[in-house]
Write a protein that holds these residues in place. Sequence first.
Motif, short mmCIF file in Angstrom:
data_model
loop_
_atom_site.label_atom_id
_atom_site.label_comp_id
_atom_site.label_asym_id
_atom_site.label_seq_id
_atom_site.Cartn_x
_atom_site.Cartn_y
_atom_site.Cartn_z
N ASP A 41 0.84 -1.19 0.00
CA ASP A 41 0.00 0.00 0.00
C ASP A 41 0.88 1.25 0.00
O ASP A 41 2.11 1.18 -0.01
CB ASP A 41 -0.96 -0.01 1.19
N ALA A 42 0.23 2.40 0.01
CA ALA A 42 0.96 3.66 -0.11
C ALA A 42 1.92 3.88 1.05
O ALA A 42 3.06 4.34 0.86
CB ALA A 42 -0.03 4.82 -0.20
N ASP A 43 1.49 3.55 2.27
CA ASP A 43 2.36 3.74 3.44
C ASP A 43 3.60 2.85 3.36
O ASP A 43 4.72 3.30 3.66
CB ASP A 43 1.58 3.43 4.73
N ARG A 44 3.41 1.61 2.97
CA ARG A 44 4.54 0.69 2.86
C ARG A 44 5.47 1.12 1.72
O ARG A 44 6.70 1.01 1.84
CB ARG A 44 4.03 -0.73 2.60
N ALA A 45 4.90 1.63 0.64
CA ALA A 45 5.72 2.13 -0.47
C ALA A 45 6.62 3.26 0.00
O ALA A 45 7.80 3.33 -0.36
CB ALA A 45 4.83 2.59 -1.62
N THR A 46 6.08 4.14 0.84
CA THR A 46 6.86 5.27 1.36
C THR A 46 7.96 4.80 2.30
O THR A 46 9.12 5.21 2.19
CB THR A 46 5.94 6.26 2.09
N SER A 47 7.61 3.90 3.24
CA SER A 47 8.59 3.45 4.22
C SER A 47 9.71 2.63 3.58
O SER A 47 10.89 2.77 3.92
CB SER A 47 7.92 2.64 5.33
N LEU A 48 9.35 1.78 2.61
CA LEU A 48 10.36 0.96 1.96
C LEU A 48 11.27 1.82 1.08
O LEU A 48 12.49 1.62 1.05
CB LEU A 48 9.69 -0.14 1.12
#
Length: 331
Positions: A41-48
Amino acid sequence: MTDPRYDILAIGNAIVDVISETNDEFIALEQLTKGGMQLIDADRATSLYDAMGPAREISGGSAANTLAGLSMLGHQCAFIGQVADDQLGQVFAHDIRATGIDFDVPPLGKQPPTARCLILVTPDAQRTMNTFLGASQFLAAHLVDKDLIASAAILYLEGYLWDPEEPRAAMRSAIEHAKAAGRKVAFTLSDAFVIDRHRDDFLQLMNDGLIDILFANEVEIRSLQQNDDFELSVAATAAKVPLLICTRGEHGAIAVQDGTRFEVAAEPVARLVDTTGAGDLFASGVLAGIAEGRPMDQCLTMGAVCAAEIISHYGARPEADIKALVEQKLG
């Protein structure tokens, strides 16, 4: 039937790849499945993305990669996929059009943003893909133009895009239009996780005679048939489609066409750098050979040559003149 305007029209994810070198420790730390692909998802895309090392951005997407190869091999292609009105959307649209591929789908808006795939490449050249689908999963059925579908000799569909509801409906509509126009439908299974979610759908498409050409790799064909025996899985699948193409990595690839089996060895590579796009470019060579009316053994050889070029560098778009490489190989 009128002569087609395009050799291949593809529907797939409009994605920009973000590629970074890493190590096995990072893969383990981030709890990723090495060599696989997962949706994030968008949050995981940002953190990764924040945790990744230096990266390069290259337009990607499985079906779009295949078209890029086809275009470089001299074939007329068109693409249907959804981007957003943002920087990555502009990058994708520019790159695909610069390759000579027709792409006329209007951007969706600012949100959700254009899809991106965060690709982590380990020293053994294995790529671990983490895909945020963003705008690409909102490709609407009304964007699939009946006349455009009918204008292509082969409709090529990307299994990854079967997962979201809207593009799945768009692809079903495209299959209907293609079959009504007497065109061929090619389908790539894409990944075992897609098969696990939509196995019944895929088998039904084959049972209904809607798939003319099926692309898979060794893992996917076993997953489709839920059978660890590769040969039994190939036989069961080949009985349902006129042409099955199955890649086997370093062991080459096979094709089963109307009951006749063909095999090709993998082309030698001086240095294996990044396996991203190997299957996509193999499909480029095979589809180019089919469009040119070549015998299947030559089609497989063309696929092997294109795959070897793509794994010799980072990214899933060719850097060398693959048309010249194919001509050199075939003589």
